[in-house]
Design a protein around this motif. Sequence first.
Motif, PDB file in Angstrom:
ATOM      1  N   ALA A 192      30.732  28.578  67.642  1.00 35.57           N
ATOM      2  CA  ALA A 192      29.859  29.167  66.618  1.00 35.57           C
ATOM      3  C   ALA A 192      28.631  28.281  66.441  1.00 35.57           C
ATOM      4  CB  ALA A 192      30.616  29.294  65.305  1.00 35.57           C
ATOM      5  N   PRO A 193      27.490  28.797  66.206  1.00 33.90           N
ATOM      6  CA  PRO A 193      27.155  30.200  66.031  1.00 33.90           C
ATOM      7  C   PRO A 193      26.795  30.917  67.336  1.00 33.90           C
ATOM      8  CG  PRO A 193      25.233  28.909  65.483  1.00 33.90           C
ATOM      9  CD  PRO A 193      26.326  27.938  65.860  1.00 33.90           C
ATOM     10  N   ASP A 194      26.793  30.182  68.459  1.00 36.64           N
ATOM     11  CA  ASP A 194      26.414  30.806  69.733  1.00 36.64           C
ATOM     12  C   ASP A 194      27.303  31.995  70.072  1.00 36.64           C
ATOM     13  OD1 ASP A 194      24.519  28.833  69.906  1.00 36.64           O
ATOM     14  OD2 ASP A 194      25.706  27.565  71.246  1.00 36.64           O
ATOM     15  N   SER A 195      28.604  31.898  69.784  1.00 38.65           N
ATOM     16  CA  SER A 195      29.548  32.947  70.164  1.00 38.65           C
ATOM     17  C   SER A 195      29.246  34.282  69.479  1.00 38.65           C
ATOM     18  CB  SER A 195      30.984  32.519  69.858  1.00 38.65           C
ATOM     19  OG  SER A 195      31.122  32.201  68.486  1.00 38.65           O
ATOM     20  N   PHE A 196      28.542  34.254  68.368  1.00 33.47           N
ATOM     21  CA  PHE A 196      28.205  35.500  67.670  1.00 33.47           C
ATOM     22  C   PHE A 196      27.163  36.322  68.436  1.00 33.47           C
ATOM     23  CE2 PHE A 196      29.162  32.710  63.817  1.00 33.47           C
ATOM     24  CZ  PHE A 196      30.499  33.042  63.828  1.00 33.47           C
ATOM     25  N   GLN A 197      26.477  35.689  69.396  1.00 29.15           N
ATOM     26  CA  GLN A 197      25.454  36.372  70.177  1.00 29.15           C
ATOM     27  C   GLN A 197      25.980  36.892  71.514  1.00 29.15           C
ATOM     28  OE1 GLN A 197      22.509  36.719  68.575  1.00 29.15           O
ATOM     29  NE2 GLN A 197      23.543  35.585  66.940  1.00 29.15           N
ATOM     30  N   TRP A 198      27.210  36.532  71.868  1.00 28.82           N
ATOM     31  CA  TRP A 198      27.760  36.937  73.170  1.00 28.82           C
ATOM     32  C   TRP A 198      27.932  38.446  73.212  1.00 28.82           C
ATOM     33  CZ3 TRP A 198      32.257  32.855  73.430  1.00 28.82           C
ATOM     34  CH2 TRP A 198      31.708  31.577  73.566  1.00 28.82           C
ATOM     35  N   LYS A 199      27.561  39.043  74.321  1.00 27.47           N
ATOM     36  CA  LYS A 199      27.652  40.498  74.494  1.00 27.47           C
ATOM     37  C   LYS A 199      28.949  40.911  75.171  1.00 27.47           C
ATOM     38  CE  LYS A 199      23.480  41.146  72.930  1.00 27.47           C
ATOM     39  NZ  LYS A 199      23.414  41.103  71.517  1.00 27.47           N
ATOM     40  N   GLU A 200      29.544  39.999  75.915  1.00 29.89           N
ATOM     41  CA  GLU A 200      30.762  40.298  76.666  1.00 29.89           C
ATOM     42  C   GLU A 200      31.954  40.473  75.714  1.00 29.89           C
ATOM     43  OE1 GLU A 200      33.518  38.083  80.051  1.00 29.89           O
ATOM     44  OE2 GLU A 200      31.526  37.307  79.600  1.00 29.89           O
ATOM     45  N   GLN A 201      32.744  41.515  75.978  1.00 31.49           N
ATOM     46  CA  GLN A 201      33.962  41.755  75.177  1.00 31.49           C
ATOM     47  C   GLN A 201      34.967  40.645  75.486  1.00 31.49           C
ATOM     48  OE1 GLN A 201      34.222  44.192  72.968  1.00 31.49           O
ATOM     49  NE2 GLN A 201      36.324  43.868  72.407  1.00 31.49           N
ATOM     50  N   PRO A 202      35.501  39.953  74.483  1.00 32.77           N
ATOM     51  CA  PRO A 202      36.455  38.864  74.760  1.00 32.77           C
ATOM     52  C   PRO A 202      37.799  39.395  75.277  1.00 32.77           C
ATOM     53  CG  PRO A 202      36.184  39.149  72.391  1.00 32.77           C
ATOM     54  CD  PRO A 202      35.225  40.085  73.060  1.00 32.77           C
ATOM     55  N   GLN A 203      38.419  38.603  76.106  1.00 32.23           N
ATOM     56  CA  GLN A 203      39.781  38.870  76.566  1.00 32.23           C
ATOM     57  C   GLN A 203      40.725  38.237  75.551  1.00 32.23           C
ATOM     58  OE1 GLN A 203      40.693  40.636  79.395  1.00 32.23           O
ATOM     59  NE2 GLN A 203      38.518  41.154  79.320  1.00 32.23           N
ATOM     60  N   LEU A 204      41.672  39.018  75.085  1.00 30.90           N
ATOM     61  CA  LEU A 204      42.619  38.523  74.087  1.00 30.90           C
ATOM     62  C   LEU A 204      43.932  38.139  74.736  1.00 30.90           C
ATOM     63  CD1 LEU A 204      42.113  40.989  71.114  1.00 30.90           C
ATOM     64  CD2 LEU A 204      41.496  38.582  71.215  1.00 30.90           C
ATOM     65  N   ASP A 205      44.456  37.011  74.324  1.00 28.66           N
ATOM     66  CA  ASP A 205      45.792  36.573  74.719  1.00 28.66           C
ATOM     67  C   ASP A 205      46.544  36.309  73.423  1.00 28.66           C
ATOM     68  OD1 ASP A 205      48.042  35.609  76.067  1.00 28.66           O
ATOM     69  OD2 ASP A 205      47.241  33.561  76.121  1.00 28.66           O
ATOM     70  N   VAL A 206      47.555  37.138  73.146  1.00 29.06           N
ATOM     71  CA  VAL A 206      48.335  37.003  71.922  1.00 29.06           C
ATOM     72  C   VAL A 206      49.776  36.669  72.299  1.00 29.06           C
ATOM     73  CG1 VAL A 206      49.110  38.151  69.811  1.00 29.06           C
ATOM     74  CG2 VAL A 206      46.846  38.661  70.739  1.00 29.06           C
ATOM     75  N   GLN A 207      50.296  35.608  71.730  1.00 28.96           N
ATOM     76  CA  GLN A 207      51.656  35.149  71.999  1.00 28.96           C
ATOM     77  C   GLN A 207      52.459  35.153  70.703  1.00 28.96           C
ATOM     78  OE1 GLN A 207      52.730  34.270  75.164  1.00 28.96           O
ATOM     79  NE2 GLN A 207      50.700  34.938  75.844  1.00 28.96           N
ATOM     80  N   PHE A 208      53.732  35.578  70.803  1.00 30.85           N
ATOM     81  CA  PHE A 208      54.643  35.611  69.655  1.00 30.85           C
ATOM     82  C   PHE A 208      55.863  34.774  69.951  1.00 30.85           C
ATOM     83  CE2 PHE A 208      52.296  39.507  69.175  1.00 30.85           C
ATOM     84  CZ  PHE A 208      52.156  39.644  67.810  1.00 30.85           C
ATOM     85  N   ASN A 209      56.410  34.200  68.909  1.00 32.27           N
ATOM     86  CA  ASN A 209      57.670  33.485  69.013  1.00 32.27           C
ATOM     87  C   ASN A 209      58.388  33.617  67.668  1.00 32.27           C
ATOM     88  OD1 ASN A 209      59.751  31.910  69.922  1.00 32.27           O
ATOM     89  ND2 ASN A 209      58.611  29.998  69.876  1.00 32.27           N
ATOM     90  N   ILE A 210      59.698  33.757  67.726  1.00 37.25           N
ATOM     91  CA  ILE A 210      60.507  33.830  66.508  1.00 37.25           C
ATOM     92  C   ILE A 210      61.460  32.645  66.518  1.00 37.25           C
ATOM     93  CG2 ILE A 210      62.198  35.160  65.180  1.00 37.25           C
ATOM     94  CD1 ILE A 210      61.146  37.659  66.697  1.00 37.25           C
ATOM     95  N   GLY A 211      61.453  31.897  65.437  1.00 36.75           N
ATOM     96  CA  GLY A 211      62.370  30.774  65.306  1.00 36.75           C
ATOM     97  C   GLY A 211      63.169  30.921  64.024  1.00 36.75           C
TER      98      GLY A 211
END
Length: 175
Positions: free
Chosen positions: A45-64
């Motif tokens: 930030a703040p540069d990332s607010f100007q990026w035009k490319e759609q971000p790739q999301l990586d979401v990880q879950f864990n249950i303990g």
Amino acid sequence: MAEPGDVLSNLGGDNAAMGNGADNQPVAGLLSQYVKDLSVENPKAPDSFQWKEQPQLDVQFNIGARKVNEELTEVELKITANATTGQGTAYIVELSYGGLVGMRNMPEEQKHAFTYAEAPRILFPFARRVIADAVRDAGFAPLLLDPIDFNGLYIQQLQQKQAQEAATTPPAGEA
């Protein structure tokens, strides 16, 4: 006011042997829930607010789970969300969301199922909101995580475990 002779009797019915008010019925419930740990990183930030490319999301879950005492278990959902583009990391959100679960008069297999399937199902919508708010507060569109079938995942993991045990256990008489 009740009329004379208008009295309830035999409240136990067929369960009279249990006694009136006996605490021997299975019970389980969520006693409290809380954010245990929350980390939000917005490294570009703040540069990332100007990026035009759609971000790739990586979401990880864990249950303990951690047994607090005979009747209390802490269930913890850990969720990590990374959003990256070719220009770098837009944001990283790590959440540890806990719930204190009370269980009494239940067989172990039911306690296990409640701990790893039902309790996460109850906690998830609240953890989902925390993630959405954290991403929004970092300056991005809220990340709305899709619902998760915790019961289906639980059954799938039990089946995988049983299949692995069956594959490693020699047939009877071959030991």
